[in-house]
Write an enzyme that holds these catalytic residues in place. Structure first.
Site, PDB file in Angstrom:
ATOM      1  N   ARG A  82       0.853  -1.190   0.000  1.00  0.00           N
ATOM      2  CA  ARG A  82       0.000   0.000   0.000  1.00  0.00           C
ATOM      3  C   ARG A  82       0.895   1.248   0.000  1.00  0.00           C
ATOM      4  O   ARG A  82       1.734   1.404   0.881  1.00  0.00           O
ATOM      5  CB  ARG A  82      -0.910  -0.008   1.238  1.00  0.00           C
ATOM      6  CG  ARG A  82      -1.712   1.259   1.390  1.00  0.00           C
ATOM      7  CD  ARG A  82      -2.736   1.194   2.538  1.00  0.00           C
ATOM      8  NE  ARG A  82      -3.441   2.449   2.601  1.00  0.00           N
ATOM      9  CZ  ARG A  82      -3.205   3.390   3.541  1.00  0.00           C
ATOM     10  NH1 ARG A  82      -2.347   3.194   4.501  1.00  0.00           N
ATOM     11  NH2 ARG A  82      -3.875   4.523   3.500  1.00  0.00           N
ATOM     12  N   HIS A 126      -2.699  11.342   0.423  1.00  0.00           N
ATOM     13  CA  HIS A 126      -2.182  11.138   1.778  1.00  0.00           C
ATOM     14  C   HIS A 126      -1.575  12.475   2.242  1.00  0.00           C
ATOM     15  O   HIS A 126      -0.393  12.585   2.504  1.00  0.00           O
ATOM     16  CB  HIS A 126      -1.167   9.998   1.795  1.00  0.00           C
ATOM     17  CG  HIS A 126      -0.944   9.396   3.149  1.00  0.00           C
ATOM     18  ND1 HIS A 126      -1.104   8.052   3.419  1.00  0.00           N
ATOM     19  CD2 HIS A 126      -0.569   9.951   4.327  1.00  0.00           C
ATOM     20  CE1 HIS A 126      -0.825   7.808   4.689  1.00  0.00           C
ATOM     21  NE2 HIS A 126      -0.490   8.950   5.262  1.00  0.00           N
ATOM     22  N   GLU A 171      -7.291   9.026   5.785  1.00  0.00           N
ATOM     23  CA  GLU A 171      -7.535   9.773   7.017  1.00  0.00           C
ATOM     24  C   GLU A 171      -7.896  11.236   6.796  1.00  0.00           C
ATOM     25  O   GLU A 171      -7.135  12.133   7.188  1.00  0.00           O
ATOM     26  CB  GLU A 171      -6.321   9.693   7.941  1.00  0.00           C
ATOM     27  CG  GLU A 171      -5.889   8.283   8.283  1.00  0.00           C
ATOM     28  CD  GLU A 171      -4.837   8.250   9.383  1.00  0.00           C
ATOM     29  OE1 GLU A 171      -4.472   9.308   9.899  1.00  0.00           O
ATOM     30  OE2 GLU A 171      -4.405   7.145   9.733  1.00  0.00           O
ATOM     31  N   ASN A 297      -7.375   2.610   9.770  1.00  0.00           N
ATOM     32  CA  ASN A 297      -6.033   2.783  10.336  1.00  0.00           C
ATOM     33  C   ASN A 297      -6.185   2.860  11.845  1.00  0.00           C
ATOM     34  O   ASN A 297      -6.940   3.702  12.349  1.00  0.00           O
ATOM     35  CB  ASN A 297      -5.392   4.078   9.837  1.00  0.00           C
ATOM     36  CG  ASN A 297      -5.056   4.016   8.362  1.00  0.00           C
ATOM     37  OD1 ASN A 297      -5.169   2.968   7.736  1.00  0.00           O
ATOM     38  ND2 ASN A 297      -4.625   5.140   7.809  1.00  0.00           N
ATOM     39  N   TYR A 299      -4.225   2.679  15.781  1.00  0.00           N
ATOM     40  CA  TYR A 299      -2.998   2.659  16.585  1.00  0.00           C
ATOM     41  C   TYR A 299      -3.260   2.538  18.086  1.00  0.00           C
ATOM     42  O   TYR A 299      -2.577   1.811  18.779  1.00  0.00           O
ATOM     43  CB  TYR A 299      -2.187   3.942  16.323  1.00  0.00           C
ATOM     44  CG  TYR A 299      -1.628   3.976  14.914  1.00  0.00           C
ATOM     45  CD1 TYR A 299      -0.394   3.409  14.635  1.00  0.00           C
ATOM     46  CD2 TYR A 299      -2.353   4.515  13.867  1.00  0.00           C
ATOM     47  CE1 TYR A 299       0.116   3.387  13.343  1.00  0.00           C
ATOM     48  CE2 TYR A 299      -1.854   4.505  12.570  1.00  0.00           C
ATOM     49  CZ  TYR A 299      -0.616   3.936  12.319  1.00  0.00           C
ATOM     50  OH  TYR A 299      -0.125   3.907  11.047  1.00  0.00           O
ATOM     51  N   GLU A 360      -3.634   0.309   8.149  1.00  0.00           N
ATOM     52  CA  GLU A 360      -2.438   0.679   8.915  1.00  0.00           C
ATOM     53  C   GLU A 360      -2.611   0.208  10.343  1.00  0.00           C
ATOM     54  O   GLU A 360      -3.686   0.389  10.936  1.00  0.00           O
ATOM     55  CB  GLU A 360      -2.234   2.201   8.986  1.00  0.00           C
ATOM     56  CG  GLU A 360      -1.696   2.803   7.743  1.00  0.00           C
ATOM     57  CD  GLU A 360      -1.575   4.320   7.846  1.00  0.00           C
ATOM     58  OE1 GLU A 360      -1.376   4.852   8.965  1.00  0.00           O
ATOM     59  OE2 GLU A 360      -1.681   4.968   6.799  1.00  0.00           O
TER      60      GLU A 360
END
Ligand code: GCO
Length: 459
Positions: A82, A126, A171, A297, A299, A360
């Site tokens: 990606r 991005h 995002e 994504n 985290y 991600e």
């Protein structure tokens, strides 16, 4: 340390593993072969915006090292890569004049993926808006949405038949909230009215681009990548519980609702609707397009409390960090894998969504090489824990198609510059020497076991 067979066997057989990067964070070559400037070039070159006054001028020099970088990805045994296109490399002013040399780079990169049996998962945006478009107002201006559609059409016409998928935005929360509200990302503004306009115009660009992409190449899987927050109240108090609900409406609903329901949450429009562009209601049907997939994504979870400071705008919340109770990464982000599973299950309950990829997931640990090896066992543990929770979400019925580790390489970590490392591969930014970390070896083993399982079931 090795992920248990039980986890691998619960993942669907056609599940894919991949690694992710983005253009500005790795390419470098910021003035090479006719690339135009982007808002991240401008932002970095103003002192005070980025740690150590770092910038992406050279980054990982991937523009020149793409071939050996693709060899490294191939060596990780993954199925997919990606990456994102740099808009100003192919349309230096954002619209109009095409830069063939920029397109030639992506031609080489995509063919290089295919030669190595890597499925190319491309992202159009991005965060690196061409500077010329920012001069006209950037995402606060409706014309930027139209320029985005022109750019999407160019890329899909040239490359669509060789891509495994295309995502419009990565995002949009970050490019609007961090760029226009918190001012810590490009273009570095702090204005709620501009923020709401930038959100809406990105949504419009997304929706119009999806229709355009589908009219050019109806069979190209098309989606969007979101960084939804897994939100928890900071305490049991009623105040904090309603803060969490408002926080969710603002930070997740403002993105999910228009894209997947064709509306904004009423809590958001009641408080902030007057900041949206005029006649915003007329755009909703263009924004709400059927998608083939979406990317998450993820985290860290988000814990919020109510805040009653006078100057605070809707949703009147503040994020808190429970770092004393939980293990954290070197960026201070709480590690809590179960919250990923909870988020996935919850979002599929609330919305009608297509299948998803984890586009991600990863952790910042700044381990350095000792005698040629980087022993980043904390990153391996992070990956193992999160993949185990993804397997549980899949068992609970969430349609998850794949997992991309962030990131292939240590790279330019936005406002943190080169101080924070997320790579499976260590980069010495003075020599550009790459060293595969223990986490890279671990992913290569995992992907191989997954392939072995696929192949044995075919026998
Ligand atoms: C993101 C970004 C990455 C970051 C990563 C770590 O989408 O947030 O894609 O560019 O580097 O998230 O902060």
């Amino acid at each position: 340390m090795s992920i248990s067979n039980a986890v691998i066997t619960t993942l669907p057989q056609d599940f894919i593993f991949g690694v992710a990067t983005s253009a500005y964070q790795i390419e470098g070559a910021s003035k090479t072969d006719g690339r135009g400037p982007s808002i991240w070039d401008d932002f970095c070159h103003k002192p005070g915006n980025v740690a150590n006054y770092d910038n992406g001028d050279f980054a990982c020099d991937h523009y020149n090292r793409w071939k050996t970088d693709l060899d490294l990805i191939h060596g990780l045994n993954v199925d997919a890569y990606r990456f994102s296109f740099s808009w100003s490399r192919v349309l230096p002013k954002g619209t109009g004049q095409i830069n063939e040399k920029g397109l030639a780079f992506y031609d080489r990169l995509i063919d290089g993926c295919l030669e190595r049996q890597l499925q190319p998962f491309a992202t159009l945006y991005h965060w690196d808006l061409p500077s010329s478009l920012q001069q006209l107002g950037g995402w606060t201006h409706r014309d930027t949405a139209y320029a985005f559609v022109e750019y999407a059409a160019l890329m899909v016409t040239r490359f669509g038949d060789r891509l495994a998928s295309i995502s419009t935005f990565n995002e949009p929360w970050c490019s609007s909230m961090l760029g226009y509200l918190e001012g810590i990302h490009a273009p570095g503004l702090k204005d709620i009215s501009l923020t709401m306009k930038s959100i809406h115009n990105q949504h419009l660009g997304h929706g119009l681009a999806v229709s355009q992409i589908k009219s050019i190449n109806p069979s190209l899987p098309t989606g969007i990548v979101l960084n939804l927050q897994s939100i928890y109240p900071g305490s049991d108090s009623e105040e904090d519980q309603s803060a969490a609900i408002r926080h969710e409406a603002f930070n997740n609903g403002t993105f999910l609702d228009p894209l997947f329901k064709g509306s904004y949450p009423s809590a958001v429009t009641d408080s902030l609707g007057h900041h949206l562009p005029e006649n915003w209601q007329d755009d909703l049907c263009n924004i709400h397009q059927p998608l083939d997939f979406w990317g998450l994504n993820f985290y860290t979870p988000t814990r919020v409390i109510h805040t009653c400071q006078r100057e605070s705008a809707f949703p009147h919340t503040a994020q808190i960090f429970l770092d004393s109770e939980h293990e954290c990464t070197d960026l201070g982000w709480e590690i809590n894998a179960a919250t990923l599973k909870e988020l996935l299950i919850d979002v599929y309950k609330k919305y009608q969504l297509p299948p998803c990829y984890i586009t991600e997931n990863g952790a910042c640990f700044n381990d350095e090489p000792t005698e040629g090896t980087v022993d980043d066992t904390r990153r391996v543990q992070y990956f193992e824990d999160h993949i185990a929770e993804i397997a549980k979400a899949h068992q609970a019925g969430v349609p998850i198609r794949g997992y991309f580790a962030w990131s292939l390489l240590d790279n330019f970590e936005w406002a943190e510059g080169y101080t924070m490392r997320f790579g499976l591969i260590h980069v010495d930014f003075h020599t550009q020497r790459r060293t595969i970390k223990r986490s890279g070896e671990w992913l290569a083993n995992l992907a191989q076991s997954h392939h072995a399982r696929k192949n044995s079931s075919l026998l």
